[in-house]
Every structure is written in C-alpha cells, then in structure tokens.
Design a protein around this motif. Structure first.
Motif, mmCIF file in Angstrom:
data_model
loop_
_atom_site.group_PDB
_atom_site.id
_atom_site.type_symbol
_atom_site.label_atom_id
_atom_site.label_comp_id
_atom_site.label_asym_id
_atom_site.label_seq_id
_atom_site.Cartn_x
_atom_site.Cartn_y
_atom_site.Cartn_z
ATOM 1 N N SER A 41 -55.238 46.254 -36.441
ATOM 2 C CA SER A 41 -56.148 46.728 -36.905
ATOM 3 C C SER A 41 -57.752 46.377 -36.233
ATOM 4 O O SER A 41 -57.792 45.731 -36.157
ATOM 5 N N SER A 42 -58.314 47.701 -35.757
ATOM 6 C CA SER A 42 -59.327 47.188 -35.559
ATOM 7 C C SER A 42 -60.461 48.438 -34.733
ATOM 8 O O SER A 42 -59.500 49.709 -35.046
ATOM 9 N N THR A 43 -61.258 48.717 -34.115
ATOM 10 C CA THR A 43 -61.572 49.981 -33.826
ATOM 11 C C THR A 43 -61.191 50.264 -32.158
ATOM 12 O O THR A 43 -59.765 49.179 -31.553
ATOM 13 N N PHE A 44 -61.073 51.194 -32.010
ATOM 14 C CA PHE A 44 -60.037 51.985 -31.383
ATOM 15 C C PHE A 44 -60.643 52.411 -29.663
ATOM 16 O O PHE A 44 -60.240 51.210 -28.488
ATOM 17 N N LEU A 45 -61.745 52.224 -29.601
ATOM 18 C CA LEU A 45 -61.506 52.902 -27.904
ATOM 19 C C LEU A 45 -62.129 51.532 -27.127
ATOM 20 O O LEU A 45 -61.940 51.519 -25.482
ATOM 21 N N ASP A 46 -63.166 50.849 -27.668
ATOM 22 C CA ASP A 46 -64.210 49.688 -27.289
ATOM 23 C C ASP A 46 -62.870 48.674 -26.648
ATOM 24 O O ASP A 46 -63.260 47.453 -26.009
ATOM 25 N N GLU B 235 -58.083 45.132 -25.527
ATOM 26 C CA GLU B 235 -57.381 43.956 -27.167
ATOM 27 C C GLU B 235 -56.155 44.606 -27.562
ATOM 28 O O GLU B 235 -55.591 43.761 -27.682
ATOM 29 N N ARG B 236 -56.128 45.865 -27.459
ATOM 30 C CA ARG B 236 -55.096 46.043 -29.208
ATOM 31 C C ARG B 236 -53.477 45.764 -27.680
ATOM 32 O O ARG B 236 -52.616 45.489 -28.731
ATOM 33 N N ASP C 76 -61.492 32.967 -33.070
ATOM 34 C CA ASP C 76 -62.199 33.278 -31.937
ATOM 35 C C ASP C 76 -61.271 33.792 -30.911
ATOM 36 O O ASP C 76 -60.164 33.232 -30.215
ATOM 37 N N TRP C 77 -62.525 34.571 -30.269
ATOM 38 C CA TRP C 77 -61.461 35.132 -29.014
ATOM 39 C C TRP C 77 -62.558 35.997 -27.748
ATOM 40 O O TRP C 77 -63.653 35.757 -28.303
ATOM 41 N N GLU C 78 -62.312 35.812 -26.497
ATOM 42 C CA GLU C 78 -63.498 36.177 -25.516
ATOM 43 C C GLU C 78 -63.533 37.440 -24.993
ATOM 44 O O GLU C 78 -63.533 37.613 -24.584
ATOM 45 N N ASP C 79 -61.660 36.920 -24.725
ATOM 46 C CA ASP C 79 -60.889 38.189 -23.899
ATOM 47 C C ASP C 79 -59.833 38.141 -24.745
ATOM 48 O O ASP C 79 -59.675 37.690 -24.746
ATOM 49 N N ALA C 80 -59.223 39.373 -24.087
ATOM 50 C CA ALA C 80 -57.998 40.385 -23.409
ATOM 51 C C ALA C 80 -56.704 39.200 -23.533
ATOM 52 O O ALA C 80 -56.376 38.927 -24.816
ATOM 53 N N LYS C 81 -56.531 37.944 -22.840
ATOM 54 C CA LYS C 81 -56.310 37.346 -22.659
ATOM 55 C C LYS C 81 -55.603 36.253 -23.768
ATOM 56 O O LYS C 81 -54.909 34.876 -24.057
ATOM 57 N N GLY C 82 -57.107 35.722 -24.289
ATOM 58 C CA GLY C 82 -57.663 34.557 -24.964
ATOM 59 C C GLY C 82 -56.780 34.800 -26.660
ATOM 60 O O GLY C 82 -56.504 33.940 -26.953
ATOM 61 N N LEU C 83 -57.609 36.550 -26.501
ATOM 62 C CA LEU C 83 -56.693 37.159 -28.193
ATOM 63 C C LEU C 83 -55.179 36.795 -28.058
ATOM 64 O O LEU C 83 -54.724 36.612 -28.754
#
Length: 330
Positions: free
Chosen positions: A10-15, A19-20, A135-142
């Motif tokens: 679950s998240s907002t989509f376009l932004d 990350e998704r 916490d996450w700061e970028d897609a890789k970290g997420l």
C-alpha cells in the motif's frame, strides 16, 4: 512444505512507482506473493471495495509512506489511509516503512499544499503508533528493509499462508483459490470501468501529468492534474494549439508555480516528451484532435468543456499565456 504468503503493498502510486517495484522484488525474492493495485490505483469507492477484498486474502500488509498524502476520498481521508485503517481493523500484521525526512524527497514528489502536508504528518504519526517502523531513503534501501522486516514477521507472527497439500482445503483456502481464479477477469473489468470513468470531466482531477523541464540546466519534474493543464491550454485549443504554443504555455505555468512555491525565477525548458504526453492526454480524453502537422483543436462536441472548466475570455489577462487559478473558478 514451505508456506507462501500473500502480502499487500500500500502506498501512493505515481510518486512511488520505483519503490513499489522494489517492494515487489523483495517479496518475490523471499518466495512469496505480492499483491497491490498495479493495474490501477484506488481512486473511487467501487475500486476501494475491490481492494478490501484483496486485503482480506492477504497475510501481511506493507505500507510505504513518502512525501505525498494521496488522493482524497469523500470522507476526507486518502485512499491509502483507508486501506491502512481496513488492514488494522482486520487484524492483519502491518509493516510500515517511512521516509525519514520529507524535505529531502525529490522536488515534484511532495505535497505543496498546507492541508495536504498536515494530513501527511498526521498519517505518519498514526501509522507509526504502536509498531516498529523502518526508515528508507531510496528504492534499494527500501528493498533491503522489507526483506529484513518480513523475514522477522514470518517468524514472530506466522500466518495461515498458502501450502501445497493433499489434505482437503479449508473454507478460507477455497475462497483464496476462487479469488485467484477470478483475479484476471476482475482486474480487466475494474480497469475497463476505471478507464471509462476517467473519460468523464469529473475525473480530470485524477488524471496526473508529469511535466519535465530544465531550470538553470537542472532537470525537474512537476505534477499537475489533467484539469489544471486543461485550464492552461484551453484558450489556445479554440484556435489551434501547436507544439510552440504548448511549450510557451507550459513554461509560463511552471514559472509561476516554481516562483510561488519556492521563490525561484529561472529560464524554463520544457522537455519534448512532456509535450507529447500532453497531446496524448488530449487524445485519451477525446478532448481535441490534431497531429504533427496540424494544430490541435477542441472538438466541436466538447464545447461544453468551456462551461465546465473555463470562463469568458474577457476576464483573462490578454498579455500573458498564464491562466491563474483565481481566474477560473472551480
């Protein structure tokens, strides 16, 4: 036999597209099943009801929060927050991943209106209460954070999951199988329904267009609703909109927006891909016709758009291509 868990993202989509994708990759790498509305984001009550059914069949719920609160429902809550509330009500284990500093998120992917920022702040606090948050700061970290958190959750809060077995399936398993079998058809029907609704004028606000441009030789992205773009270019569509006209009009919109938001004035160079995206938007909504060699003009049968999203020409500033929000009431 190892269980297969179904995990809702679950998240907002376009932004948060990248990350998704990172979340999906993390779940697949763990050998489990990601679920989420990648075909279309939640944007109305009908689709939200369908999403609730998907959440019902999930074993875990992953919430990713960035710099946007999301589209509002009639209740005043975002669809993302409503998904969170539903998962919490159903007692599904919730894993929350927050960007630690919204101010550091890329320009164009954060809320700029004060009320939206406040709603985001409140939602972040609500989602963080009573649970461990990563916490996450970028897609890789997420991706790494999701793998670690889910691995722990599988041990500490094991769920029913899916298992290949020779035993007679229970009622819940039968329901999951039935839902999976109908998932493709349901996605198709829901997507067709969403597309039809997006063609209505009332859904122009939900059509979002990324405006890419260079300012002081630095690439930027701003996101505007289809309605806001239409406000800006509709006067030109009456007589014929060329690429040059569109370039100038979007540049003025960007200049006013960046100046109002950040107090920055700089030369603007709109990307060619953005111009094509706007023309595709006009075609997708069946608003205007044109091509590479002929100016784009408002369709005769769409003249009622003038009443829906525009006001008489006499009230506009004739010396500028920029159309302010104050000049067009909604």
């Amino acid at each position: 036999m190892q269980k297969k868990y179904q995990i809702f993202i679950s998240s907002t989509f376009l932004d948060l597209k990248s990350e998704r994708q990172a979340a999906q990759k993390a779940i697949l790498n763990l050998g489990h099943i990601p679920a989420g509305m990648e075909m279309f984001p939640a944007s109305n009550t009908e689709q939200l009801t369908y999403i609730y059914k998907i959440i019902d069949d999930c074993d875990y719920y992953v919430l990713i929060i960035g710099g946007r609160y999301g589209s509002l429902s009639e209740t005043g809550l975002s669809y993302t927050e409503m998904e969170f509330d539903y998962a919490k009500k159903r007692g599904i284990p919730i894993l929350v991943f927050l960007h630690p500093d919204v101010a550091k998120i890329e320009f164009g992917k954060v809320d700029t209106e004060a009320d939206q920022r406040q709603k985001l702040h409140d939602f972040r606090s609500k989602a963080s209460s009573g649970r461990i948050v990563k916490d996450w700061e970028d897609a890789k970290g997420l991706e790494a954070a999701i793998i670690t958190s889910l691995t722990s959750a599988f041990t500490e809060e094991p769920q029913t999951g899916w298992r290949r077995d020779t035993e007679e399936p229970d009622e819940k398993s039968l329901r999951k199988i039935s839902n999976l079998q109908s998932l493709s058809d349901a996605h198709r029907r829901a997507a067709e329904s969403a597309q039809n609704k997006l063609r209505g004028f009332e859904d122009l606000d939900r059509a979002e267009i990324d405006i890419k441009f260079l300012g002081n030789d630095i690439p930027h992205v701003l996101q505007f609703s289809g309605r806001r773009i239409l406000k800006q270019i509709l006067p030109l569509l009456r007589n014929g909109l060329t690429k040059i006209d569109l370039d100038k009009s979007l540049a003025e919109l960007i200049e006013h927006t960046t100046n109002d938001m950040m107090g920055i004035e700089c030369p603007i160079e709109v990307s060619r891909s953005t111009l094509e995206d706007v023309f595709m938007f006009l075609e997708a909504f069946d608003i205007a016709t044109g091509d590479t060699y002929e100016p784009w003009k408002l369709k005769e049968e769409k003249k009622d758009l003038m009443k829906a999203v525009f006001i008489p020409n006499s009230s506009l500033n004739p010396s500028s291509n920029y159309i302010s929000d104050d000049e067009i009431p909604f």
